[in-house]
Design a protein around this motif. Structure first.
Motif, short mmCIF file in Angstrom:
data_model
loop_
_atom_site.label_atom_id
_atom_site.label_comp_id
_atom_site.label_asym_id
_atom_site.label_seq_id
_atom_site.Cartn_x
_atom_site.Cartn_y
_atom_site.Cartn_z
N GLY A 1 0.82 -1.21 0.00
CA GLY A 1 0.00 0.00 0.00
C GLY A 1 0.85 1.26 0.00
O GLY A 1 0.52 2.25 -0.68
N PHE A 2 1.96 1.22 0.76
CA PHE A 2 2.87 2.36 0.80
C PHE A 2 3.48 2.62 -0.58
O PHE A 2 3.53 3.76 -1.05
CB PHE A 2 3.97 2.09 1.83
N LEU A 3 3.92 1.54 -1.26
CA LEU A 3 4.52 1.70 -2.59
C LEU A 3 3.49 2.22 -3.59
O LEU A 3 3.81 3.05 -4.46
CB LEU A 3 5.10 0.37 -3.06
N MET A 4 2.25 1.74 -3.50
CA MET A 4 1.19 2.22 -4.38
C MET A 4 0.92 3.71 -4.16
O MET A 4 0.73 4.48 -5.11
CB MET A 4 -0.09 1.43 -4.16
N CYS A 5 0.91 4.12 -2.91
CA CYS A 5 0.63 5.53 -2.60
C CYS A 5 1.78 6.43 -3.06
O CYS A 5 1.55 7.53 -3.58
CB CYS A 5 0.40 5.68 -1.10
N VAL A 6 3.01 5.98 -2.88
CA VAL A 6 4.17 6.75 -3.36
C VAL A 6 4.14 6.86 -4.88
O VAL A 6 4.40 7.93 -5.45
CB VAL A 6 5.49 6.10 -2.88
N THR A 7 3.78 5.76 -5.56
CA THR A 7 3.68 5.78 -7.02
C THR A 7 2.59 6.75 -7.48
O THR A 7 2.75 7.49 -8.46
CB THR A 7 3.38 4.37 -7.57
#
Length: 359
Positions: free
Chosen positions: A205-211
């Motif tokens: 979820g963190f990587l998706m939000c950063v992307t």
């Protein structure tokens, strides 16, 4: 028989045009013909004659902007995490279809802005490229809400200026003043603190939000780079009119491949539970209202005011989400979020001073 009057007779019969008429100046009277009112004068006249005072109207628009922005976040979170509707790509496609339909109605029938046509094939492909980046940003943002609380999602989203500065340097070789780059330090530091202390941290979820955040920054840089000429510039509402259906067409094969026969599943859910239909229609409508109120706030205030309101919006959305969804928070996480927001404020002020100095 009525006596025919010559121009001299008619002129003499008008005391305002009579040269022998004694006035206060002792000479010929000069007619004071008012000048043509400017656009600002006409706007003020509309405000004066409007049934709603301009201050109240602006406050109502700002409130609508807050409600729509926070509302779409909360509805997305509720649908994807609590209601069990685990189809973020299809949900994003519904958003795009809604924006296309509402934009067409608002521009063609309500005429909120003049309609602009695509002038060339080159302009079409530029808009298509922006649509692809737009898809990436929105899908990743909606996906992240399945795994992260809204408060943490907003904290990560506040780092958009950091990614904007990076993409502006890499793509356009544009450099900022040292003060601007220094202001980005607390933006990154705050999100590092918030990430390390987030009780519901989820790596994917963190990587998706950063992307998603990086995609939003990339879109703003690419949009400024591609649509630069006067012939290719489009009003934000017209740009949405063209980008939304393109984005929907881009998302269609992905939702079919990744999420399967999601349309049939949605129809089946709607037959058994009518509330899901209401949620999806409301969610798609509010998604368009985000863009409409964003345009109205800019029109009735300024881009700078919108930026300030956006900084405050992230904090308000975080607080509201905690109150509604009861997700756990701690002092370190709140401190990190506050540091990030303050860094964004410092960044905005540093850029404003740099532009003032340059001019």
């Amino acid at each position: 028989m009525v006596e025919a009057q010559s121009w001299t007779t008619r002129r003499a019969s008008n005391p305002r045009l009579d040269p022998n008429n004694n006035n206060d100046d002792g000479g010929d009277r000069v007619l004071d013909i008012p000048g043509t009112p400017t656009a600002e004068d006409r706007l003020l006249q509309q405000y004066d004659s409007a049934p709603i005072p301009p201050t109240i109207l602006t406050a109502a628009i700002v409130a609508s902007w807050y409600l729509s922005n926070i509302g779409v976040l909360l509805l997305n979170k509720y649908l994807l995490s609590f209601y069990g509707y685990r189809y973020p790509i299809f949900l994003t496609m519904l958003h795009m279809l809604s924006c296309a339909a509402y934009s067409l109605f608002a521009i063609k029938w309500l005429e909120i802005v003049p309609f602009q046509q695509i002038q060339s094939r080159r302009q079409f492909f530029k808009i298509l490229a922006l649509s692809a980046i737009f898809c990436l940003s929105v899908v990743c943002g909606n996906t992240s809400l399945r795994y992260l609380p809204v408060s943490f999602n907003q904290a990560i989203g506040a780092t958009t200026p950091f990614f904007t500065a990076i993409f502006a340097f890499v793509i356009t070789c544009k450099t900022e003043s040292p003060q601007v780059y220094f202001a980005l330090v607390p933006v990154v530091l705050g999100i590092v603190l918030a990430s390390n202390s987030e009780p519901l941290f989820h790596l994917f979820g963190f990587l998706m939000c950063v992307t998603s955040t990086a995609g939003r920054a990339l879109k703003s840089v690419v949009q400024g780079l591609l649509l630069t000429s006067d012939s290719e510039k489009l009003h934000s509402m017209n740009l949405l009119l063209y980008m939304a259906p393109m984005a929907a067409m881009i998302l269609l094969p992905f939702t079919l491949y990744v999420e399967g026969n999601v349309l049939a599943v949605t129809i089946e859910k709607g037959r058994g539970d009518g509330f899901i239909v209401f949620l999806l229609v409301a969610n798609a409508t509010v998604a368009y209202l985000v863009n409409l109120t964003n345009f109205l706030v800019t029109k009735h205030t300024s881009a700078l005011t919108l930026q300030v309101l956006g900084n405050a919006k992230a904090a308000v959305a975080a607080v509201v989400s905690v109150l509604i969804f009861k997700n756990p928070v701690n002092v370190m996480g709140m401190t990190g979020f506050a540091i990030t927001v303050m860094g964004v404020v410092l960044y905005s002020e540093a850029r404003k001073r740099a532009k003032t100095t340059a001019h």
